[in-house]
Structures are given as structure tokens and as C-alpha cells.
Design an enzyme around this catalytic site. Structure first.
Site, short mmCIF file in Angstrom:
data_model
loop_
_atom_site.label_atom_id
_atom_site.label_comp_id
_atom_site.label_asym_id
_atom_site.label_seq_id
_atom_site.Cartn_x
_atom_site.Cartn_y
_atom_site.Cartn_z
N ALA A 244 -3.24 -6.89 4.96
CA ALA A 244 -2.63 -5.30 4.71
C ALA A 244 -3.39 -4.22 5.82
CB ALA A 244 -2.80 -4.70 3.23
N GLU A 245 -4.70 -4.24 5.44
CA GLU A 245 -5.37 -3.19 6.39
C GLU A 245 -5.35 -3.59 7.75
OE1 GLU A 245 -7.08 -0.35 5.47
OE2 GLU A 245 -6.79 -0.39 3.62
N LYS B 20 0.29 -9.14 -8.27
CA LYS B 20 -0.80 -9.20 -7.42
C LYS B 20 -2.12 -8.70 -8.17
CE LYS B 20 0.47 -6.42 -3.88
NZ LYS B 20 0.48 -5.97 -2.48
N ASN C 254 -5.20 -13.28 -0.32
CA ASN C 254 -5.39 -11.93 0.10
C ASN C 254 -6.98 -11.57 0.38
OD1 ASN C 254 -4.41 -8.54 -0.87
ND2 ASN C 254 -4.93 -9.44 1.15
N GLY C 255 -7.33 -11.18 1.64
CA GLY C 255 -8.59 -10.53 1.84
C GLY C 255 -9.40 -11.43 3.17
N ASN C 256 -9.96 -10.76 3.68
CA ASN C 256 -10.56 -11.50 4.98
C ASN C 256 -9.78 -11.74 6.02
OD1 ASN C 256 -12.89 -11.11 3.44
ND2 ASN C 256 -13.31 -13.22 3.00
N MET D 143 0.77 -1.04 0.14
CA MET D 143 0.01 0.01 -0.01
C MET D 143 0.85 1.41 -0.04
SD MET D 143 -3.24 -1.02 2.61
CE MET D 143 -1.79 -1.39 4.06
N CYS E 160 -4.52 -2.57 -7.70
CA CYS E 160 -4.70 -1.27 -7.04
C CYS E 160 -6.24 -0.70 -7.82
CB CYS E 160 -3.83 -0.11 -7.37
SG CYS E 160 -4.17 1.31 -6.56
#
Length: 328
Positions: A207-208, A122, A183-185, A1, A83
Site C-alpha cells: 500500500a504505502e 483485512k 501485508n507489511g514490509n 486506503m 484500519c
């Protein structure tokens, strides 16, 4: 990011279990043209490995020039094809290259044929699974050595509103021969285990969530993800202010632009600021930050009696050798 995975933060995440990390997304053209941009946006050290250096691009020759500048300092050169932000639309890169797959193929082939390190990518998924599988297979055939799949479409930008599609990631994993990262959750280690077990992925990215809790991969979780009747029985041993202090000490060792530091302090102290919003306003009012001010800010919160513990509910070692857990 962008602005959120610079060297001090990567080193903090590595301390707490991340086994590899990505640099911020670097703009390949600006990276070539602007020495100040290069020196501020890309810093590393010998302990900062394995390392993925991540670029956005839409010109194969420009991308190769940028990649050659960093290939001796990393383990992968990564092409960000995922992105979804407005700036990526304006600049014509990231997930907006999903509309021009021949260009994407040429970017991957250019690096794969000319670099001494492997190329990774990605991506985000298409609305139709068959399109995602064709896309992933094209990348593999073009020379991509490792693929990270974010299980949301280009239009699903809000991670809290849209759940990532793990089934799509599993289908990609089953289709390809190269390693696939999911990636995700990913909010805590239970999610890591479930993701690896359900999909057979070779690794998991976060990430987040790491921005709020860089100790995620060490088994710590924020109170949002601890069942109410467990909160009093779990010994946290760590809180977000502890992580801020550790981060600031790393910034002393590895200086980075203040905008990055400000962003991380806001994220890691977000729960504390909700309890004492006047302290957040003090931070916002500072046009020029210093490390002394930020250390004092943490001390001020502690003197006010604020404590937001991180709970170590998880045994991070339980993942064993199933896969790598990968930071930003």
C-alpha cells in the site's frame, strides 16, 4: 486506503504488474445514503478486474445493502477490519471492532449468506499470537473466503517505526484452509520473494510503497532501496515523473476528485520536490488544480534538470506462479 486507490491509480498499478486491486475504503452507511459519494468514491471499468470493493461497517444490514450495490461490479466484497486511524476509532469500525468479535462475526456471516460474490477480510494482528489465530479461524468459520493479514497490531500505525510480524502471518496461513495474503514490509520485489518463500502466503499486498512507486510489481525500486555501488550500473528506464504523466492521462480518461490527484502527485514527486521545494510550494499554492497545470509542473521540474530514476534491479517475472501480487 481512503482517497488513494481510486480507478486511475489502480489502472496504473495494474499496468506495472499488480494482478488485483482494492478500492478505497468506502463507508457503508454513507455509500447507501449519498448518491454523490457513491458516484465519486466508486468508479470502475471492465479492465479493472480482479477487484476487491472494500467497506468499513459496524451494522450487518447496512453493510449488506451497500455490498449488494457493488457485487455485480467486483470479484470480492471486502470488509476492512484493519484500519487503525483515529477516524475509525470515532466511527467504531476497522481495527476497533477487534474488541467486539461477535459483531465482526455477524458482519461476515451476513454477507457470506446473502451475496453472489465471495467475502474477504483485512485484519491486523493481536499482541498475542493465540488471539490472532482464534480471530482468523472465527472469520473463516463465519464465511470469509480470503483473508489479508497486516502483520502489525492496532497500535503499531507507523510502518517505518514498526516492522510487520511475518511469523504471525505464517502462523495464520498454517492455521487456515482459505487463501491468506500477507501485508507489511513490502518495499520492492526482493521483499515479495522473501515474504512468499518464508510464509507460503497465497499473495502479497503493498500500500504505502505503491503510493511512491506504482511500478513496484514490475521490478522497479526507488533509489532508497538500491545499494550505492549499484546505482550507476542499473538502467532505470523510468522515473517518478513518467509515472505521474501516465497517471494524469488515466485521470483524463477516468475523472476523479482533485483531492485524490493532488495527493498522488505529492507522493510520486516527493523526491523531486525535496530537490526543488519551490515547485512543491507552487503546487501547494494552487487552490484549484487543472491537468494543464500539473503537466506543466512536471515539465518545469524536467527543465530544472531534476531526474529521480526508478531502478529496474528486479526481474518481476521471477515470482512465476507462486502467488498473486496484489495492489492497494
Amino acid at each position: 486506503m481512503v482517497d488513494n486507490s481510486e480507478l486511475p491509480f489502480r489502472m496504473l498499478c495494474r499496468k506495472y504488474g499488480a494482478e488485483a486491486a482494492y478500492t478505497p475504503m468506502l463507508h457503508s452507511r454513507i455509500f447507501n445514503e449519498n448518491p454523490k459519494y457513491r458516484s465519486e468514491e466508486f468508479t470502475t471499468c471492465k479492465e479493472d478486474r480482479p477487484l476487491f470493493v472494500q467497506f468499513c461497517a459496524n451494522d450487518p444490514d447496512i453493510l449488506l445493502e451497500a455490498a449488494r450495490r457493488v457485487e455485480s461490479h467486483c470479484d470480492y466484497v471486502d470488509i476492512n477490519l484493519g484500519c487503525p486511524q483515529r477516524i475509525a476509532r470515532r466511527g467504531y469500525y476497522g481495527a476497533f471492532l477487534m474488541d467486539n468479535l461477535p459483531l465482526v462475526k455477524s458482519l461476515v456471516e451476513k454477507l457470506a449468506l446473502n451475496l453472489n460474490v465471495p467475502v474477504s477480510c483485512k485484519i491486523r494482528v493481536f499482541p498475542k499470537l493465540e488471539d490472532t489465530l482464534k480471530y482468523a479461524k472465527m472469520l473463516e468459520d463465519a464465511g470469509c473466503s480470503l483473508l489479508a493479514v497486516h502483520g502489525r497490531t492496532r497500535d503499531e500505525k507507523d510502518g517505518k517505526k514498526f516492522r510487520a510480524d511475518w511469523n504471525a502471518i505464517k502462523a495464520v496461513k498454517n492455521e487456515l484452509r482459505i487463501p491468506v495474503l500477507a501485508n507489511g514490509n513490502i518495499r520492492h520485489m526482493d521483499d515479495v520473494r522473501n515474504c512468499l518463500e518464508e510464509m507460503g502466503a497465497d499473495g502479497v499486498l503493498s500500500a504505502e510503497t505503491l503510493l511512491e512507486n506504482p511500478a513496484l510489481f514490475a521490478g522497479f525500486r526507488t533509489s532508497n532501496w538500491v545499494v550505492d555501488n549499484e546505482k550507476d550500473s542499473i538502467d532505470g528506464k523510468l522515473d517518478q515523473a513518467d509515472l505521474v504523466v501516465q497517471y494524469l492521462k488515466l485521470c483524463e480518461k477516468y475523472p476523479v476528485p482533485w483531492r485524490m490527484i493532488r495527493s498522488h502527485v505529492h507522493k510520486m514527486l516527493g523526491d523531486w520536490f525535496r530537490v526543488q521545494p519551490q515547485v512543491r510550494e507552487e503546487l501547494n499554492a494552487q487552490s484549484r488544480l487543472t491537468l494543464e497545470f500539473l503537466y506543466g509542473l512536471v515539465d518545469q521540474l524536467r527543465e530544472l534538470g531534476v531526474r529521480v530514476p526508478l531502478h529496474q534491479k528486479d526481474d518481476a517475472s521471477a515470482t512465476g506462479n507462486l502467488a498473486e501480487v496484489i495492489g492497494i
